[in-house]
Design a protein around this motif. Structure first.
Motif, PDB file in Angstrom:
ATOM      1  N   TYR A   1      50.447  31.699  36.025  1.00 50.45           N
ATOM      2  CA  TYR A   1      49.417  30.986  35.295  1.00 50.45           C
ATOM      3  C   TYR A   1      49.935  29.590  34.933  1.00 50.45           C
ATOM      4  N   GLY A   2      49.041  28.725  34.560  1.00 46.77           N
ATOM      5  CA  GLY A   2      49.452  27.382  34.158  1.00 46.77           C
ATOM      6  C   GLY A   2      48.263  26.532  33.779  1.00 46.77           C
TER       7      GLY A   2
ATOM      8  N   LEU B   1      50.329  26.105  38.244  1.00 42.87           N
ATOM      9  CA  LEU B   1      49.616  27.293  38.732  1.00 42.87           C
ATOM     10  C   LEU B   1      49.913  27.557  40.201  1.00 42.87           C
TER      11      LEU B   1
ATOM     12  N   CYS C   1      46.732  35.748  36.309  1.00 40.13           N
ATOM     13  CA  CYS C   1      46.613  34.465  37.005  1.00 40.13           C
ATOM     14  C   CYS C   1      45.259  33.844  36.699  1.00 40.13           C
ATOM     15  N   ASN C   2      45.260  32.553  36.379  1.00 41.47           N
ATOM     16  CA  ASN C   2      44.015  31.860  36.089  1.00 41.47           C
ATOM     17  C   ASN C   2      43.420  31.180  37.310  1.00 41.47           C
ATOM     18  N   ASN C   3      43.935  31.501  38.496  1.00 43.57           N
ATOM     19  CA  ASN C   3      43.287  31.039  39.725  1.00 43.57           C
ATOM     20  C   ASN C   3      42.048  31.889  39.965  1.00 43.57           C
TER      21      ASN C   3
ATOM     22  N   LEU D   1      45.845  29.480  27.629  1.00 36.91           N
ATOM     23  CA  LEU D   1      46.628  28.744  28.625  1.00 36.91           C
ATOM     24  C   LEU D   1      47.192  27.487  27.964  1.00 36.91           C
TER      25      LEU D   1
END
Length: 441
Positions: A118-119, A125, A152-154, A173
């Motif tokens: 995550y990022g 990311l 994961c924020n994708n 985030l």
């Protein structure tokens, strides 16, 4: 007005004026005088008591006003916060913090691996997602039925690799820091991606699994069979052999210092309390600060109050290099290893070469990395050698005492070869003999 003259008395009816009717008799006046004297004796002490009560109320009011004034002190708020909690009374509940009421915790099932990518920045990311997909793909190739989740924020992840995709909330985030371990020269020059572990900590507690094995994205699987699946299934059946949490250990000697690239958690009331306390400590210290120090403090607090069992991950499933000198990154060495190394802490370009070095000779050994950044070509995996004797270790590292051998013993014949030490409190003998159970602490 002038009153009319009184009629003559002695008639059949005597006429009486209003004044004569209303005028009190001498007897009535005497009764009124006696009543007033009596009431004066009754009310006199009550008046005195009322005065005393009013005076006491005035003193209480003055005291309250003084208590509301701020105390003058030279200490800051942070300076007076306790570092260590006081000793717990005998009747105190054995918990540091309230249990973390995680939504849906009753639905946690089975065992699985949890990886994070995550990022808040796209660069961060993409870097971690690439690492995580590669690491999970290596594990998946030999463990086709294993649960592997990713935070994961994708928008999408590789469904051929991951069984669960956990999308973190946008407000969790956090920006993070490029230099969470301090603004050294290399950190400022290379400008690495921003990092923060608060999101990871939060979603570790929200894992869909009853038994969660949390791994960094920069790990490499050296396993050639389904040993990882069998290890997780064995841990789930044995309820993690009585441990509530286990992780890699970067401490020397009898000290257990968390190394958070490799953590295993059995979800229960004790681990829930620990993770909640860890979260609050991390928030207090700073979102982008090192989460290994805050876990160490949370574990120390939990152990002081009692009731929690903490272990060291077995080296075959948590092989990692550690610095041998204070203040210097190289040379580095692993903890003693016996048998196949299945999970190592390595980047993609290092992994294949290191796996070969780790598993060429399967007898008790340590792996040393004698890499000099000024002499080794950029991008090279460095020089990794296997050490099977203490004299080899001391010579290779130029030290008088080989480090990180707390879980190994010398051969009783004095040959100098490593022999794996069995923990004092064995829980599962069959698995312990192969070094597949966390060490007891």
């Amino acid at each position: 007005k002038k009153q009319p003259a009184s009629p003559p008395s002695g008639g059949p009816l005597e006429a009486v004026t209003a004044q004569q009717v209303l005028a009190p008799s001498a007897a009535l006046r005497e009764q009124e005088r006696a009543y007033l004297v009596l009431m004066s004796y009754i009310w006199r002490p009550r008046v005195h008591s009322l005065a005393v009560l009013l005076f006491l109320a005035f003193l209480v009011w003055i005291r309250l006003l003084l208590q509301q004034q701020p105390m003058k002190t030279s200490f800051t708020a942070a300076a007076v916060l306790p570092i260590e909690p006081p000793s717990a009374p005998a009747n105190m509940t054995k918990a540091v913090a309230a249990q973390w009421a995680v939504r849906g915790e009753e639905n946690k099932m089975g065992a699985g691996i949890l990886i994070f990518a995550y990022g808040a920045e796209m660069r961060t990311l993409q870097l971690f997602l690439k690492e995580a997909t590669s690491a999970a793909g290596q594990i998946r190739s030999t463990n086709p039925k294993l649960n592997i989740a990713i935070v994961c924020n994708n928008a999408s992840v590789d469904r051929n690799v991951f069984t669960h995709h956990i999308m973190p909330r946008e407000d969790l985030l956090f920006q993070g820091s490029r230099c969470p371990y301090g603004e050294s020269g290399d950190c400022l020059k290379k400008k690495p991606p921003t990092r923060q572990w608060m999101t990871r900590l939060y979603y570790l507690a929200h894992s869909p699994f009853k038994l969660t094995w949390a791994l960094d994205s920069n790990i490499f699987s050296c396993s050639t069979d389904d040993s990882i699946t069998r290890f997780l299934e064995s841990a789930l059946r044995a309820k993690m052999w009585g441990f509530d949490i286990a992780h890699a250990n970067q401490g020397r000697g009898p000290t257990l210092v968390p190394h958070n690239w490799n953590i295993m958690v059995m979800w229960n009331e004790r681990s829930s309390n620990l993770l909640r306390d860890w979260l609050l400590l991390q928030l207090r210290r700073g979102i982008a600060t090192d989460d290994q120090n805050t876990l160490y403090v949370a574990e120390t607090r939990a152990r002081k109050l009692g009731g929690i069992t903490i272990g060291q991950m077995p080296t075959p499933f948590a092989a990692c290099f550690y610095s041998t000198q204070i203040g210097a990154f190289y040379p580095r060495i692993t903890r003693p290893l016996k048998g196949t190394a299945h999970i190592i802490h390595a980047k993609l370009y290092q992994g294949r070469s290191w796996c070969h070095q780790f598993n060429t000779d399967l007898k008790a050994r340590q792996l040393a990395m004698l890499r000099d950044p000024k002499e080794i070509k950029k991008g090279s995996p460095g020089q990794v050698v296997a050490i099977t004797r203490l004299d080899q270790c001391e010579k290779a590292l130029n030290v008088s005492e080989c480090p990180y051998i707390d879980d190994a013993l010398l051969d009783s014949q004095g040959s100098g070869e490593y022999l794996l030490k069995h923990p004092q409190n064995q829980v599962h003998t069959t698995v312990h003999d192969s070094g597949d159970v966390p060490y007891s602490w």
